[in-house]
Design a protein around this motif. Structure first.
Motif, short mmCIF file in Angstrom:
data_model
loop_
_atom_site.label_atom_id
_atom_site.label_comp_id
_atom_site.label_asym_id
_atom_site.label_seq_id
_atom_site.Cartn_x
_atom_site.Cartn_y
_atom_site.Cartn_z
N ILE A 3 -16.47 -27.16 -11.04
CA ILE A 3 -16.26 -28.54 -11.49
C ILE A 3 -17.40 -29.43 -11.00
CG2 ILE A 3 -14.80 -29.13 -9.50
CD1 ILE A 3 -13.24 -31.02 -11.32
N SER A 32 -15.88 -41.44 -16.56
CA SER A 32 -14.60 -41.96 -17.01
C SER A 32 -14.83 -43.38 -17.55
CB SER A 32 -13.58 -41.98 -15.87
OG SER A 32 -14.03 -42.80 -14.82
N HIS A 76 -13.19 -31.27 -2.54
CA HIS A 76 -12.18 -32.30 -2.83
C HIS A 76 -12.59 -33.28 -3.93
CE1 HIS A 76 -11.11 -30.89 1.23
NE2 HIS A 76 -9.86 -31.07 0.79
N HIS A 77 -13.12 -32.80 -5.02
CA HIS A 77 -13.54 -33.63 -6.15
C HIS A 77 -14.70 -34.57 -5.81
CE1 HIS A 77 -10.22 -31.85 -8.13
NE2 HIS A 77 -10.30 -32.63 -9.18
N ALA A 104 -13.05 -37.16 -11.52
CA ALA A 104 -11.64 -37.28 -11.92
C ALA A 104 -11.08 -35.89 -12.19
CB ALA A 104 -11.54 -38.14 -13.18
N GLU A 105 -9.79 -35.80 -12.42
CA GLU A 105 -9.15 -34.52 -12.71
C GLU A 105 -9.75 -33.85 -13.94
OE1 GLU A 105 -6.94 -32.77 -10.92
OE2 GLU A 105 -7.09 -34.31 -9.38
N ASP A 106 -10.23 -34.65 -14.91
CA ASP A 106 -10.82 -34.07 -16.12
C ASP A 106 -12.29 -33.69 -15.93
OD1 ASP A 106 -12.19 -36.50 -16.21
OD2 ASP A 106 -11.37 -37.11 -18.14
N THR A 110 -15.99 -40.64 -11.70
CA THR A 110 -15.36 -41.94 -11.50
C THR A 110 -16.26 -42.88 -10.71
OG1 THR A 110 -14.18 -41.18 -9.52
CG2 THR A 110 -13.01 -41.03 -11.62
#
Length: 122
Positions: A3, A32, A76-77, A104-106, A110
């Motif tokens: 990711i 986003s 952690h993103h 973001a989750e997608d 962000t």
């Protein structure tokens, strides 16, 4: 691809888009809707403002492209990486920096917190 790497690849696709339509699409794919970009020269929010910052960079440095310098690190993103602004004509890289992005989750960005590590004439 992780990711983190996917997010950074999209980030560079946006920064290297020079056509207005391609830039708008690349920014929407990378950030986003209410994503932010902050560095010592800019503090903006949303696709339109982010695209304007990228467009201004291309106006200031025509014939240059942003390239990853080293590996992408993430947890952690959150991803961090270094980059250079490289001349396509002679390979010189007068500008370099490091960025920290939150995803973001997608997988879209962000927030970006950018740091300029090397500037012309500095």
């Amino acid at each position: 691809m992780s990711i983190y790497t996917t997010g950074v690849v999209r980030y560079f696709e946006a920064w290297n888009a020079t056509d207005a339509d391609a830039l708008a699409k690349a920014v929407a794919a990378a950030w986003s809707e209410d994503g932010t970009y902050t560095d010592p020269l800019a503090d903006v929010r949303g696709h339109e403002q982010i695209a304007a910052v990228i467009g201004a960079a291309h106006e200031q440095f025509p014939g240059f492209e942003f390239r990853l310098a080293g590996d992408v690190d993430g947890n952690h993103h959150i991803a961090r990486f270094s980059w250079e602004l490289v001349s396509t004509a002679d390979g010189s890289a007068p500008v370099a920096g490091s960025d920290v992005v939150t995803l973001a989750e997608d997988g879209r960005i962000t927030s970006v917190l950018g740091f300029l590590d090397r500037l012309p004439g500095a």
